[in-house]
Design an enzyme around this catalytic site. Sequence first.
Site, short mmCIF file in Angstrom:
data_model
loop_
_atom_site.label_atom_id
_atom_site.label_comp_id
_atom_site.label_asym_id
_atom_site.label_seq_id
_atom_site.Cartn_x
_atom_site.Cartn_y
_atom_site.Cartn_z
N CYS A 2 39.11 -68.81 63.30
CA CYS A 2 38.70 -67.77 64.21
C CYS A 2 38.85 -68.32 65.55
O CYS A 2 38.73 -69.59 65.80
CB CYS A 2 37.29 -67.52 64.29
SG CYS A 2 36.74 -66.85 62.69
N ARG A 27 44.72 -69.52 64.48
CA ARG A 27 43.51 -69.89 63.94
C ARG A 27 42.82 -68.95 63.05
O ARG A 27 41.65 -69.02 62.25
CB ARG A 27 42.31 -70.22 65.01
CG ARG A 27 42.88 -71.12 66.02
CD ARG A 27 41.82 -71.19 67.37
NE ARG A 27 40.44 -71.76 66.72
CZ ARG A 27 40.23 -72.82 66.75
NH1 ARG A 27 41.00 -73.83 66.94
NH2 ARG A 27 39.01 -73.28 66.20
N TRP A 76 39.32 -65.10 61.06
CA TRP A 76 39.55 -65.68 59.88
C TRP A 76 38.33 -65.46 58.89
O TRP A 76 37.20 -66.20 59.25
CB TRP A 76 39.87 -67.12 59.97
CG TRP A 76 40.29 -67.82 58.52
CD1 TRP A 76 41.71 -67.62 57.95
CD2 TRP A 76 39.46 -68.30 57.36
NE1 TRP A 76 41.64 -68.40 56.70
CE2 TRP A 76 40.42 -68.86 56.56
CE3 TRP A 76 38.09 -68.62 57.52
CZ2 TRP A 76 39.90 -69.35 55.24
CZ3 TRP A 76 37.66 -69.38 56.49
CH2 TRP A 76 38.80 -69.88 55.44
N ASN A 102 33.07 -68.55 66.71
CA ASN A 102 33.88 -69.23 65.81
C ASN A 102 32.99 -70.33 65.22
O ASN A 102 32.19 -70.82 65.83
CB ASN A 102 35.10 -69.76 66.59
CG ASN A 102 35.64 -70.78 65.71
OD1 ASN A 102 35.54 -70.71 64.41
ND2 ASN A 102 35.92 -72.06 66.52
N GLY A 103 32.97 -70.09 63.77
CA GLY A 103 32.01 -71.14 63.27
C GLY A 103 31.30 -70.38 61.99
O GLY A 103 31.57 -69.53 61.54
N GLU A 483 52.42 -84.40 49.34
CA GLU A 483 52.59 -83.53 50.62
C GLU A 483 53.76 -82.44 50.61
O GLU A 483 53.85 -81.22 50.84
CB GLU A 483 52.94 -84.45 51.90
CG GLU A 483 53.38 -83.69 53.16
CD GLU A 483 52.03 -82.91 53.85
OE1 GLU A 483 51.07 -83.00 53.33
OE2 GLU A 483 52.41 -82.33 54.93
N LYS A 487 52.89 -78.42 51.00
CA LYS A 487 53.68 -77.72 51.88
C LYS A 487 54.65 -76.56 51.34
O LYS A 487 54.51 -75.29 51.59
CB LYS A 487 55.19 -78.53 52.57
CG LYS A 487 55.45 -78.68 53.99
CD LYS A 487 54.29 -78.88 55.23
CE LYS A 487 53.02 -78.87 54.81
NZ LYS A 487 52.28 -79.64 55.69
N GLU A 490 51.79 -73.83 49.97
CA GLU A 490 50.86 -72.96 51.19
C GLU A 490 52.06 -71.95 51.93
O GLU A 490 51.54 -71.03 52.43
CB GLU A 490 50.30 -74.09 52.35
CG GLU A 490 51.33 -74.79 53.21
CD GLU A 490 50.47 -75.73 54.06
OE1 GLU A 490 49.54 -75.24 54.37
OE2 GLU A 490 51.06 -76.78 54.22
N HIS A 506 50.88 -87.51 30.25
CA HIS A 506 49.65 -87.35 29.63
C HIS A 506 49.10 -85.82 29.85
O HIS A 506 47.87 -85.72 29.89
CB HIS A 506 48.76 -88.41 30.58
CG HIS A 506 49.18 -89.42 30.35
ND1 HIS A 506 48.83 -90.43 29.25
CD2 HIS A 506 49.96 -90.37 31.12
CE1 HIS A 506 49.32 -91.45 29.08
NE2 HIS A 506 49.95 -91.70 30.48
N LYS A 604 44.47 -72.75 61.00
CA LYS A 604 45.04 -74.06 61.25
C LYS A 604 43.60 -74.96 61.50
O LYS A 604 43.89 -76.06 60.95
CB LYS A 604 45.57 -73.77 62.77
CG LYS A 604 46.17 -75.27 63.11
CD LYS A 604 47.49 -75.41 62.62
CE LYS A 604 48.04 -76.84 63.10
NZ LYS A 604 48.93 -77.36 62.07
C1 F6R Z 1 48.54 -78.45 55.50
C2 F6R Z 1 47.61 -78.61 56.73
C3 F6R Z 1 46.08 -78.73 56.17
C4 F6R Z 1 45.70 -79.70 57.28
C5 F6R Z 1 44.13 -79.89 56.94
C6 F6R Z 1 43.55 -80.88 57.88
O1 F6R Z 1 49.98 -78.12 56.00
O2 F6R Z 1 47.86 -78.44 57.83
O3 F6R Z 1 46.08 -79.40 54.79
O4 F6R Z 1 46.04 -81.25 57.21
O5 F6R Z 1 43.43 -78.89 56.82
O6 F6R Z 1 43.25 -80.43 59.26
P1 F6R Z 1 43.22 -81.69 60.35
O7 F6R Z 1 44.35 -82.26 60.36
O8 F6R Z 1 43.13 -80.63 61.54
O9 F6R Z 1 41.93 -82.21 60.04
#
Ligand code: F6R
Length: 609
Positions: A2, A27, A76, A102-103, A483, A487, A490, A506, A604
């Site tokens: 949000c 967000r 969100w 937001n929260g 990673e 990527k 997602e 395994h 985000k």
């Molecule tokens: C994946 C991604 C998330 C963040 C995670 C932590 O592409 O961006 O997995 O890495 O939500 O977020 P931060 O770094 O803001 O604590």
Amino acid sequence: MCGIVGYIGGKQAAPVLLDGLTKLEYRGYDSAGIAVLDPDGNIVIEKAKGRLSVLNEKIDGGRAVNGFCGIGHTRWATHGEPSENNAHPHCNDEKTIAAVHNGIIENYTELKDKLIRRGYSFYSATDTEVATKLVDYYYKKYNDPLRAISEFALRVRGSYALAVMNKDYPDTVFAIRKDSPMIIGVNGGEAFLASDVPAILKYTRNVYYVDNLQIARLEKGGVTFYNLDREEVEKETVEITWNAEAAEKGGFEHFMLKEIYEQPRVVTDTVNYVLKNGDFDFSEVGLTDKDFKKIKGIVIVGCGSAYHAGVVMQYVIEDLARVPVRVELASEFRYRNAVLNGELVVAISQSGETADTLAAVRAARDKGLKTMAIVNVLGSTIAREADYVFFTKAGPEISVATTKAYSAQLVAGYAFALKLAKIRGTVEKDEYSRIITELTSLPEKIRELLNCKEEIQKFAAKTLDRHDVFFIGRGLDYAVSVEGSLKLKEISYIHSEAYAAGELKHGTISLIENGTLVFGVLTQKNLIEKTVSNLVETKSRGALIAVVAEEGTNVPADFEQVFRIPVTDGRFAASLAVIPLQLFAYYLSVLRGNDVDKPRNLAKSVTVE
Ligand code: F6R
């Protein structure tokens, strides 16, 4: 999670609010709404389900709503499905009080029951409607808008950045935050409120970072801050030095691609933050050589990609500095009765607001441990609460899927490992200088790699219809595999998993069938043959093989695709190997017609548990 905005000044509020929300859409983007005080002194609320563009169209870019004071929200969903009814702003029955939030209000059911007993009824499933009506209840009880907000804060558990309009106080926005981000900007007679700086950067560079449980009163004449006892508190503005363009697409089709391309610059700036005249100096981080000498063990915490950067950091620190390191998911660490023994707790977070990472920092501090944050956002809560702060120099990252912030976290980790190794005497002087030279050559190598994007794009086009993709590697190659896999899943929505290559046998190998795509990461010299054997085993079972390997590495001729990366010190290979994986995920997402920068169900900054 949000985004909220607020405005009071001489401009029409609605277009300013919509403009700010555009910058915060990363967000959350399942619904949006604004509330504006109209010329008759009534609060007008407009909302729409879906992307901000739907609301924008509904109110003709804001032209359909008149007034100079307002608040806005992009959502969100946490409590209640995405719908117009659940969208913010929420209001009391008389529409004299409206709020955006937001929260998460953790005790909202308890508060809702209390309000129902006092005669309130509810039209939505949200905790924000409860928050709004709680403020309304205390406003009616004490006839004081500041008191209403402080009473709210005293009764609510959870996190919030809350902005409130009150018909009895025209041209005023009241706000409070706890554990959710909120900044306030001023410019002459105008005041702006937002979850993040890019939302207001077009209008002002003078920003207040609001502290936890501080109340703000935004008026045309300026902003006044209060503590919960409603006593005025003095605050200084901070000048934002980065450009609005840093938060714009700059000619790229998506923020993600722009951010991938920014990585050479980001790596240079992050290394230069601590590299002075050929040696590391951590004084800006707050760490003296004496502090480094005291480090006997390290616990790294983070979520998602930040956790993955932590996994790399663990390997590199243990290898270079010979200090025991453990890396934990912040969401697990915070609830685990971990055995701790004076370790330095390193919290990695791009946003500096991730609820679980913040809670892990607090848990560590409660246990008397020192904490170091590796964060990207200046003024963020984690940055403010940690003992030492390493600011990564990625600049604003807008795409929900992180790329440049992850790369910055990696090099922050390398720099820390090298400094620790030097102080502990675990690396020879010549070797130390050689490794630093290698580190400073990474940006050029990343730039070189970015030139190979066409090859990756073509391979993405060939593998568009895969149902499952596996990433395997050993050691640091495993760390980068997790990673790469995150990527991919997602933003492409293709199922993907990463495995330590030795683990395949395994259980997982039973999932390999004709056409399954298996990515192997082959940068760790002593482990390449082992991973190649594992890849061959999957190939014998029908897998299609793609590998990321350094120039000169021998790769079986029947592997379908080889992405070459420049040679570097093995400890830094993750910084190069991740680039083709980021680009592969990006192109697959574009080709599948997905919203690359705003993947479904994600946001985000995860400020809720
Ligand atoms: C994946 C991604 C998330 C963040 C995670 C932590 O592409 O961006 O997995 O890495 O939500 O977020 P931060 O770094 O803001 O604590």
